[in-house]
Design a protein around this motif. Structure first.
Motif: not given
Length: 135
Positions: A33, A60, A76-77, A79, A114-116, A130, A132
């Motif tokens: 990510l 993660g 953070k991750i 969604h 998903l993103r960071y 990062v 996942f």
């Protein structure tokens, strides 16, 4: 150039796998990510589309190789089911020094996208990766 980008990708994958191995004694296959590079401001990453949600959780990893100036950084991750409304999936321990790494797992549904996200306090620089892996 394309070769340089592929080289960066290969290096990032190597670091991603090394991060999982260093933190958990295992390697998970997942998506990056954020490749290993420095950031200096709050940021939401580009989303990664999995084409569908998954229901087996996942893990993660955060790997920080350099940290200076900031008093803290929260990574953070997140969604999303629609690539528009984002919910925190994993919040890593606040970063205050480097090097450090952390692996966290979730057992719940992981939405399609998903993103960071990173929120920094003060001014400075943080170099991190990062990733996942869906369960």
């Amino acid at each position: 150039t394309e070769k340089a980008v592929l080289g960066q990708y290969a290096e990032a994958v190597e670091h991603f796998e090394a991060g999982f191995a260093a933190v958990a004694g295992q390697v998970d296959q997942g998506v990056l990510l954020h490749i290993l590079e420095a950031e200096t401001v709050d940021e939401n990453g580009v989303s990664v589309d999995n084409a569908a949600l998954t229901s087996a959780g996942g893990s993660g990893v955060l790997q920080v190789t350099a940290f200076s100036g900031f008093s803290g950084a929260i990574v953070k991750i997140q969604h999303s089911s629609d690539n528009s409304n984002w919910v925190d999936l994993i919040t890593f321990t606040t970063v205050a020094s480097a090097p450090t790494a952390e692996r966290k797992t979730v057992s719940s549904t992981v939405n399609r996208y998903l993103r960071y996200s990173i929120d920094v306090t003060g001014s400075g620089s943080i170099t991190f990766l990062v990733g996942f892996a869906r369960g």
